[in-house]
Design an enzyme around this catalytic site. Structure first.
Site, PDB file in Angstrom:
ATOM      1  N   TYR A 166     -64.514   7.244  57.322  1.00 53.84           N
ATOM      2  CA  TYR A 166     -64.434   7.116  58.781  1.00 53.84           C
ATOM      3  C   TYR A 166     -63.089   6.462  59.072  1.00 53.84           C
ATOM      4  CZ  TYR A 166     -69.495   7.915  59.043  1.00 53.84           C
ATOM      5  OH  TYR A 166     -70.761   8.462  58.962  1.00 53.84           O
ATOM      6  N   HIS A 224     -75.288   9.375  48.413  1.00 53.83           N
ATOM      7  CA  HIS A 224     -74.116   8.514  48.583  1.00 53.83           C
ATOM      8  C   HIS A 224     -74.546   7.054  48.640  1.00 53.83           C
ATOM      9  CE1 HIS A 224     -71.031  11.607  50.212  1.00 53.83           C
ATOM     10  NE2 HIS A 224     -71.743  12.096  49.220  1.00 53.83           N
ATOM     11  N   TYR A 243     -77.137   2.124  59.494  1.00 51.24           N
ATOM     12  CA  TYR A 243     -76.553   3.379  59.017  1.00 51.24           C
ATOM     13  C   TYR A 243     -77.521   4.134  58.100  1.00 51.24           C
ATOM     14  CZ  TYR A 243     -72.935   6.510  57.152  1.00 51.24           C
ATOM     15  OH  TYR A 243     -72.198   7.612  56.790  1.00 51.24           O
TER      16      TYR A 243
HETATM   17  C1  PHB Z   1     -71.618  15.377  58.706  1.00 51.67           C
HETATM   18  O1  PHB Z   1     -71.606  15.491  57.458  1.00 51.67           O
HETATM   19  O2  PHB Z   1     -71.620  16.370  59.460  1.00 51.67           O
HETATM   20  C2  PHB Z   1     -71.571  14.036  59.301  1.00 51.67           C
HETATM   21  C3  PHB Z   1     -71.682  12.938  58.464  1.00 51.67           C
HETATM   22  C4  PHB Z   1     -71.616  11.659  58.997  1.00 51.67           C
HETATM   23  C5  PHB Z   1     -71.444  11.498  60.348  1.00 51.67           C
HETATM   24  C6  PHB Z   1     -71.371  12.582  61.197  1.00 51.67           C
HETATM   25  C7  PHB Z   1     -71.425  13.880  60.668  1.00 51.67           C
HETATM   26  O3  PHB Z   1     -71.374  10.234  60.838  1.00 51.67           O
END
Ligand code: PHB
Ligand code: RFL
Length: 392
Positions: free
Chosen positions: A201, A74, A385
């Site tokens: 998000y 990604h 991140y």
């Molecule tokens: C997940 O794919 O489980 C996942 C991805 C990003 C996050 C938390 C969980 O911030």
């Protein structure tokens, strides 16, 4: 009594398996003791997002073949608030660094296969009950297998047994830092293609929601829910309806499908210092946990394993004790950086019910808007991140 080894590793999660793999590559022996069955650990659905340096490590040490074929890279993520979705180009901001979606259980499967193919020893359904002699020269790990108590003698013990494990209890006079959040995450895995190529998000007045995925045919979704809720209170219909409410924007819709896994996870920030005692070294969730929002837990567990492996290698190859002595000090800067990022990312998107909730909501929106208008602010988020290469 089982055959003695150099490093006894408690737990076949990402931390224990990566440690065992890295030691093996340098000719150092280990035995892994895992309380669950192989089938159970290979099916346990948890994390899914790998930082760039985690991916690089798995590939460079020969356990990334399937990951290279099947994982989803990604180059950006989306955040959503006040009914609008904004795409953040991680690769442009960081530059050239990305995140990768590949299920934790796939990482675990690849590592178990590699360890077993190389003749590595993993005892499944072997629950460690106690560890003796950590201050002497030959610690002994006692575990129960098929109802029988067995002893394993080693030079060192690595406590990679997760948050609910037993190893942490052997560290004398610890200092514990902890924050428990007043909400939980309800997570589902659904047999349906992701509705968006990247993660979303979403900050919504009814609470946080996250759209993520595992494969082109499997979508993973999370909802903030009250911490006292049980999964029985959440029918599939109710989950999809709530997800739609929180994730929808005009011109986009969330596709649904059969729910193949669902569960509720509490949210906690926790650090246990020191991460070592005598001949015991803790790695991963046994020493620290983060709320899942920042996707840092597994990455941190693998990072600890890398630091610990380097320390054991220095000890066995050149008799250098220094890295073992400073193991905790070497791990903590990254642990605290991940703690801060995970706490901050959590507070930015979740609905709080505190007295000052209205004030906090304004702060969230202000910070999200600021990030969209400031490249330095966005870059700071993005580099955390995707995972910092170096943390001081
Ligand atoms: C997940 O794919 O489980 C996942 C991805 C990003 C996050 C938390 C969980 O911030
Ligand atoms: P694990 O994976 O818990 O493994 C510990 C192992 O030890 C075994 N064990 C014992 N074995 C022998 N004797 C005993 N007495 C034992 N007690 C326990 C257990 O059976 C287990 O097999 O710890 P490790 O290796 O430190 O790995 C940590 C990660 O599992 C964890 O941090 C992540 O799953 C957190 N996490 C995420 N991390 C990320 O990096 N990216 C993500 O996207 C991400 N998403 C998540 C997450 C965790 C979640 N939940 C369910 C907590 C999403 C969720 C919802």
């Amino acid at each position: 009594m089982s055959e003695p080894t150099q490093v006894a590793i408690v737990g076949a999660g990402p931390a224990g398996l990566v440690l065992s793999h890295l030691l093996h590559l340098q000719g150092i022996e280990s035995v892994i003791l895992e309380s669950r069955s192989r089938e159970y650990v290979e099916k346990r659905i948890r994390a899914g997002l790998l930082e760039q340096r985690t991916v690089d490590l798995l590939i460079s040490t020969g356990v990334g073949e399937r990951l290279k074929r099947e994982a989803m890279v990604h180059t950006g993520l989306n955040f959503q608030f006040e009914g609008e979705r904004h795409r953040i180009p991680l690769d442009e901001l960081t530059p050239g660094r990305n995140v990768t979606i590949y299920g934790q259980q796939e990482v675990v499967k690849d590592l178990i296969a590699a360890r077993l193919a190389a003749g590595g020893v993993i005892h499944f359904e072997a629950a460690v009950e106690s560890i003796q002699g950590l201050e002497g020269s030959r610690p002994v790990v006692r575990y129960r297998q098929n109802g029988t108590l067995v002893e394993l003698e080693a030079d060192y013990v690595a406590g990679c047994d997760g948050f609910h494990g037993v190893c942490r209890g052997a560290v004398a006079n610890p200092k514990v830092y902890e924050k428990v959040y007043p909400f939980a995450w309800l997570g589902i895995l659904a047999q349906v293609a992701p509705s968006c190529d990247e993660l979303i998000y979403a900050r919504h007045e009814r609470g946080f929601a996250l759209h993520t995925m595992r494969t082109p045919k499997l979508t993973r979704l999370y909802l903030q829910c009250p911490v006292e809720d049980s999964i029985e209170q959440w029918s599939d219909d109710r989950i999809w309806s709530e997800l739609r409410t929180r994730l929808n924007i005009p011109g986009w819709s969330l596709a649904d499908g059969p729910v193949v896994d669902k569960g509720i996870t509490e949210m906690r920030s926790f650090v246990h210092e020191p991460m070592q005692h005598g001949r015991l070294f803790l790695a991963g969730d046994s020493a620290h946990i983060v709320p899942p929002t920042g996707a840092k837990g597994m990455n941190l567990a693998i990072s600890d394993a890398r630091v610990l492996a380097a320390a054991f290698i220095a000890h066995y190859k050149s008799g250098n004790q220094q890295l073992l002595e400073r193991y905790t000090a070497d791990c903590l800067p990254r642990v605290w950086r991940a703690q801060h990022f995970s706490w901050w990312w959590t507070t930015l998107f979740h609905r709080f019910e505190d007295e000052d909730a209205a004030f906090q909501q304004q702060l969230q929106v202000s910070q999200l808007r600021y990030m969209l208008s400031s490249r330095p602010a966005l870059t700071s988020m993005a580099e955390n991140y995707v995972g910092l290469e170096r943390v001081v």
